[in-house]
Design a protein around this motif. Structure first.
Motif, PDB file in Angstrom:
ATOM      1  N   ILE A  48       8.693  -5.827   5.470  1.00 12.75           N
ATOM      2  CA  ILE A  48       8.554  -4.733   5.143  1.00 12.75           C
ATOM      3  C   ILE A  48       9.359  -4.271   3.717  1.00 12.75           C
ATOM      4  N   CYS A  49      10.768  -4.526   4.717  1.00 13.74           N
ATOM      5  CA  CYS A  49      12.280  -4.303   3.988  1.00 13.74           C
ATOM      6  C   CYS A  49      11.587  -4.833   2.318  1.00 13.74           C
ATOM      7  N   LEU A  50      11.872  -6.223   2.829  1.00 14.24           N
ATOM      8  CA  LEU A  50      11.943  -7.422   2.076  1.00 14.24           C
ATOM      9  C   LEU A  50      11.627  -6.794   0.710  1.00 14.24           C
ATOM     10  N   SER A  51       9.850  -6.551   1.227  1.00 16.35           N
ATOM     11  CA  SER A  51       8.498  -6.540   0.178  1.00 16.35           C
ATOM     12  C   SER A  51       9.732  -5.117  -0.356  1.00 16.35           C
ATOM     13  N   ALA A  52      10.108  -3.730  -0.444  1.00 21.38           N
ATOM     14  CA  ALA A  52      10.668  -2.723  -1.115  1.00 21.38           C
ATOM     15  C   ALA A  52      11.955  -3.291  -2.000  1.00 21.38           C
ATOM     16  N   VAL A  53      12.457  -4.142  -2.051  1.00 20.43           N
ATOM     17  CA  VAL A  53      13.315  -4.912  -2.641  1.00 20.43           C
ATOM     18  C   VAL A  53      12.638  -5.794  -3.869  1.00 20.43           C
ATOM     19  N   LEU A  54      11.664  -6.159  -3.448  1.00 20.49           N
ATOM     20  CA  LEU A  54      11.013  -6.609  -4.550  1.00 20.49           C
ATOM     21  C   LEU A  54      10.024  -5.971  -5.634  1.00 20.49           C
ATOM     22  N   ILE A  55       9.150  -4.686  -4.610  1.00 21.12           N
ATOM     23  CA  ILE A  55       9.089  -4.238  -5.354  1.00 21.12           C
ATOM     24  C   ILE A  55      10.115  -3.332  -6.484  1.00 21.12           C
ATOM     25  N   LYS A  56      11.046  -3.153  -6.417  1.00 22.84           N
ATOM     26  CA  LYS A  56      11.885  -2.197  -7.473  1.00 22.84           C
ATOM     27  C   LYS A  56      12.432  -3.384  -7.805  1.00 22.84           C
ATOM     28  N   LYS A  64       0.949  -1.249   0.221  1.00 20.41           N
ATOM     29  CA  LYS A  64       0.230  -0.279   0.179  1.00 20.41           C
ATOM     30  C   LYS A  64       0.730   1.896   0.130  1.00 20.41           C
ATOM     31  N   SER A  65       2.394   1.179   0.074  1.00 20.02           N
ATOM     32  CA  SER A  65       3.204   2.176   0.412  1.00 20.02           C
ATOM     33  C   SER A  65       4.039   1.524  -0.261  1.00 20.02           C
ATOM     34  N   ASN A  66       3.867   1.475  -1.758  1.00 16.45           N
ATOM     35  CA  ASN A  66       4.712   1.439  -2.781  1.00 16.45           C
ATOM     36  C   ASN A  66       6.139   1.004  -2.542  1.00 16.45           C
ATOM     37  N   GLY A  67       6.168   0.393  -1.151  1.00 12.47           N
ATOM     38  CA  GLY A  67       7.260   0.021  -0.994  1.00 12.47           C
ATOM     39  C   GLY A  67       8.628   0.875  -0.059  1.00 12.47           C
ATOM     40  N   ASP A  68       7.322   2.067   0.152  1.00 12.32           N
ATOM     41  CA  ASP A  68       8.471   2.926   0.667  1.00 12.32           C
ATOM     42  C   ASP A  68       8.273   2.428   2.526  1.00 12.32           C
ATOM     43  N   THR A  69       8.903   2.099   2.861  1.00  9.59           N
ATOM     44  CA  THR A  69       9.379   1.625   4.682  1.00  9.59           C
ATOM     45  C   THR A  69       9.295   3.097   4.861  1.00  9.59           C
ATOM     46  N   GLU A  70       9.846   4.007   4.577  1.00  7.62           N
ATOM     47  CA  GLU A  70       9.209   5.386   5.788  1.00  7.62           C
ATOM     48  C   GLU A  70       8.078   5.724   5.790  1.00  7.62           C
ATOM     49  N   ILE A  71       6.965   5.709   4.701  1.00  8.58           N
ATOM     50  CA  ILE A  71       5.885   5.444   5.025  1.00  8.58           C
ATOM     51  C   ILE A  71       4.750   5.102   5.558  1.00  8.58           C
ATOM     52  N   VAL A  72       5.412   3.850   5.559  1.00  8.29           N
ATOM     53  CA  VAL A  72       4.546   2.680   6.686  1.00  8.29           C
ATOM     54  C   VAL A  72       4.572   3.630   8.085  1.00  8.29           C
ATOM     55  N   PHE A  73       6.444   4.191   8.315  1.00 10.39           N
ATOM     56  CA  PHE A  73       6.353   4.703   9.910  1.00 10.39           C
ATOM     57  C   PHE A  73       6.502   5.808  10.501  1.00 10.39           C
ATOM     58  N   GLY A  97       9.679  -4.336 -15.881  1.00  7.52           N
ATOM     59  CA  GLY A  97       9.119  -3.443 -16.627  1.00  7.52           C
ATOM     60  C   GLY A  97       7.480  -3.566 -16.188  1.00  7.52           C
ATOM     61  N   TYR A  98       7.238  -3.407 -14.958  1.00  8.11           N
ATOM     62  CA  TYR A  98       5.580  -3.342 -13.914  1.00  8.11           C
ATOM     63  C   TYR A  98       5.560  -1.820 -13.469  1.00  8.11           C
ATOM     64  N   LYS A  99       5.614  -0.821 -14.805  1.00 14.51           N
ATOM     65  CA  LYS A  99       5.738   0.790 -14.815  1.00 14.51           C
ATOM     66  C   LYS A  99       4.670   0.611 -13.804  1.00 14.51           C
ATOM     67  N   GLU A 100       2.989   0.035 -13.765  1.00 17.17           N
ATOM     68  CA  GLU A 100       2.279   0.729 -12.807  1.00 17.17           C
ATOM     69  C   GLU A 100       2.337   0.117 -11.906  1.00 17.17           C
ATOM     70  N   GLU A 101       1.558   1.166 -10.727  1.00 13.69           N
ATOM     71  CA  GLU A 101       1.725   0.317  -9.490  1.00 13.69           C
ATOM     72  C   GLU A 101       0.711  -0.638  -9.427  1.00 13.69           C
ATOM     73  N   LYS A 102      -0.092  -0.337  -9.404  1.00 12.91           N
ATOM     74  CA  LYS A 102      -1.712  -1.013  -9.547  1.00 12.91           C
ATOM     75  C   LYS A 102      -1.281  -3.535  -9.906  1.00 12.91           C
ATOM     76  N   ASP A 103      -0.117  -2.942 -10.559  1.00 15.27           N
ATOM     77  CA  ASP A 103       0.257  -4.164 -11.695  1.00 15.27           C
ATOM     78  C   ASP A 103       1.777  -5.088  -9.989  1.00 15.27           C
TER      79      ASP A 103
END
Length: 433
Positions: free
Chosen positions: A196-204, A63-72, A210-216
C-alpha cells in the motif's frame, strides 16, 4: 524498447526488491523444511498471503492514486489515522526496517567476519540507507536499475545449483496444517502491508518522470506489480524447494536465519558464503531504502509537512538502528501478535477500496472493518498465550482465516443500516481523481 516499457520493467524490479527483504529470504526455506514433501501446498498458502494480497494492495493503492489515507478513511478519519500510523510504524522503525539490518548482520556478515561489532555494522548499514533515501526522486531508479539485477542473478544462481544438485532427500511434513502455516509465514513478510505504502512512493516517482495522467501512472504501476509478482513467485518457489531438500536434516527448531546460510554453504561451499552475503546485503538494503522512504513520505503528509521528509528519514534510520540490535529472532517474536492484530482490518479495507463502486453504504465498510479489528485483537491474544477457544470453531480457522466469517456477517448487518456519507472520504477521493 519504448520508454514506457523500460519504466515498467525498472519499476517492477524496484517493487520486487522493495518487497524482497529479510523475511522473504528466511521464511520460504524454513517453510520448505517443516512442510517437506507437502512443500507445494505450503508454498501455495505462502503465495496467497504474500504475492496475492500484495497485488490486491497495489490495485487498491493505484485506484486511490497512491494516497494511502483514501484506502483507510472510509472507515472513519480517526480510525484511518490510527491504523495507517500503526502500519507505517510496523513497516518502518519498529519491525521491518530493523529486521533488514539484523538479518544482514546475522546472515551476511557474521559468516564472513564473526567478530565484527554489531553496533558498528548497524551504523554503517543505516548510514548507507540514509544516503540513498534522502532524495526520494532517486529511490526507484537506484533500486530498479542497479541493485535488483545483481540481487536476481545471485538468487537464481543458488536456486539453479540446488535444483540440479539437491542437498538431500525430501522428508515427510513435520506439521499438520501445512496450508495455514504457509499463510502465516506469508503474513510475516509484511509485503501486503508494505504494498500500500510502497505504491505511493512509486506513483510519486512516475509523476516526476513526466507521467502526468493518472491512467498512465496506474497502468505502469499495475504492470510493474505483475513483473514483481512473477519474480517473487519464481524466487519463493526455488527457496521453498531448497528448504524441502534439507527437511530430513533439520527440524522445526532450526534457526530461520542460520538455515539459508547452511543451505548455501552446502551448495557452493566457501564461495557460497560470499554470494549469500551479497544477496542478503542487496535484498535487505533495497527493502530498507524503500520502506524508509515510504515511512517518511507518509508521516510528512500526515502532519501536513510540519515534519519534513528529510527529518523523518533521519529519525527512522536512528530508531531502526537501535531496534535492529535486538536480533532477528526477537524481532520476529515481537511481530507475530502485532501482525495478527492489524492484518484482518487492513485486508478488509484493501478489498473495499478495490470494489468501492459496488459498496456504496459506508456502514458495510465500518461494521466489517471494526469486526475484523476486534477479531485481530483476539488472534493477537492467542499469539500471546491468552487462549480464546471459540476462534478454532469458526469457519476457515484451520486455514488461518477465522476472522473472515464474523467480518462477512458484520458487513451484511451494516448493509441494512442507513449510512451517513463520509464527506471527508468523498472529498479526498475527488482530489485523487
Amino acid at each position: 524498447m519504448t520508454t514506457k516499457n523500460k519504466d515498467i520493467i525498472i519499476t517492477g524490479f524496484a517493487l520486487f526488491a522493495m518487497f524482497f527483504g529479510a523475511g522473504n529470504l528466511i521464511f520460504p526455506p524454513y517453510l520448505g523444511v517443516i512442510t517437506g514433501e507437502k512443500f507445494l501446498i505450503g508454498f501455495l498458502g505462502f503465495i496467497l498471503a504474500d504475492v496475492g494480497l500484495s497485488l490486491l494492495a497495489i490495485l487498491a493503492s493505484a485506484k486511490s492514486n497512491g494516497d494511502t489515507e483514501i484506502v483507510f478513511k472510509r472507515a472513519g478519519k480517526k480510525f484511518a489515522l490510527i491504523l495507517g500510523a500503526s502500519i507505517m510504524i510496523c513497516l518502518g522503525p519498529l519491525l521491518a526496517i530493523p529486521r533488514t539490518a539484523a538479518t544482514t548482520f546475522e546472515m551476511g556478515i557474521v559468516s564472513l567476519m564473526p567478530n565484527f561489532n554489531p553496533i558498528l555494522f548497524s551504523i554503517i548499514f543505516f548510514s548507507i540507507t540514509l544516503l540513498l533515501t534522502i532524495k526520494p526522486s532517486k529511490v526507484v531508479d537506484i533500486i530498479g536499475s542497479y541493485l535488483t539485477p545483481a540481487l536476481l542473478v545471485c538468487l537464481l544462481l543458488i536456486i539453479a545449483v540446488g535444483i540440479i544438485n539437491p542437498i538431500g532427500n525430501i522428508d515427510k511434513a513435520a506439521i499438520q496444517n501445512v496450508f495455514s502455516e504457509g499463510i502465516l509465514q506469508g503474513y510475516q513478510t509484511l509485503d501486503a502491508l508494505g504494498a500500500i505504502c510502497l505504491s505511493a512512493v512509486l506513483i510519486k516517482s512516475l509523476a516526476q518522470k513526466g507521467y502526468k495522467e493518472e491512467k498512465d501512472r496506474i497502468d505502469i504501476l499495475l504492470k510493474a506489480g505483475v513483473v514483481a509478482a512473477i519474480g517473487l513467485t519464481v524466487v519463493y518457489g526455488g527457496l521453498t524447494y531448497l528448504g524441502a531438500t534439507v527437511s530430513s536434516v533439520y527440524d522445526v527448531n532450526v534457526s530461520q536465519s542460520s538455515l539459508i546460510v547452511a543451505i548455501t554453504s552446502a551448495l557452493l561451499k566457501t564461495p557460497g558464503k560470499i554470494i549469500l552475503s551479497l544477496i542478503v546485503s542487496l535484498a535487505c538494503l533495497t527493502t530498507a531504502i524503500g520502506l524508509t522512504s515510504a515511512t517518511a513520505e507518509y508521516f510528512s503528509k500526515a502532519t501536513n509537512g510540519r515534519l519534513k521528509y528529510e527529518q523523518l528519514v533521519v529519525g527512522v534510520c536512528i530508531f531502526s538502528l537501535v531496534i535492529s540490535n535486538l536480533g532477528v529472532e526477537s524481532i520476529i517474536k515481537i511481530s507475530a501478535p502485532i501482525l495478527s492484530l492489524i492484518y484482518p482490518a487492513t485486508i478488509v479495507l484493501i478489498v473495499m477500496t478495490i470494489f468501492k463502486k459496488f459498496v456504496e453504504n459506508d456502514n458495510i465498510v465500518k461494521f466489517s472493518t471494526y469486526t475484523a479489528l476486534f477479531m485481530g485483537v483476539l488472534m493477537a491474544g492467542n499469539d500471546l498465550g491468552i487462549n480464546v477457544p471459540f476462534l478454532e470453531m469458526l469457519p476457515l480457522a484451520n486455514l488461518g482465516f477465522c476472522w473472515v466469517f464474523p467480518t462477512f456477517i458484520a458487513g451484511i448487518v451494516g448493509y441494512f443500516i442507513k449510512p451517513n456519507r463520509n464527506k471527508e472520504y468523498e472529498e479526498d477521493e475527488e482530489r485523487a481523481v
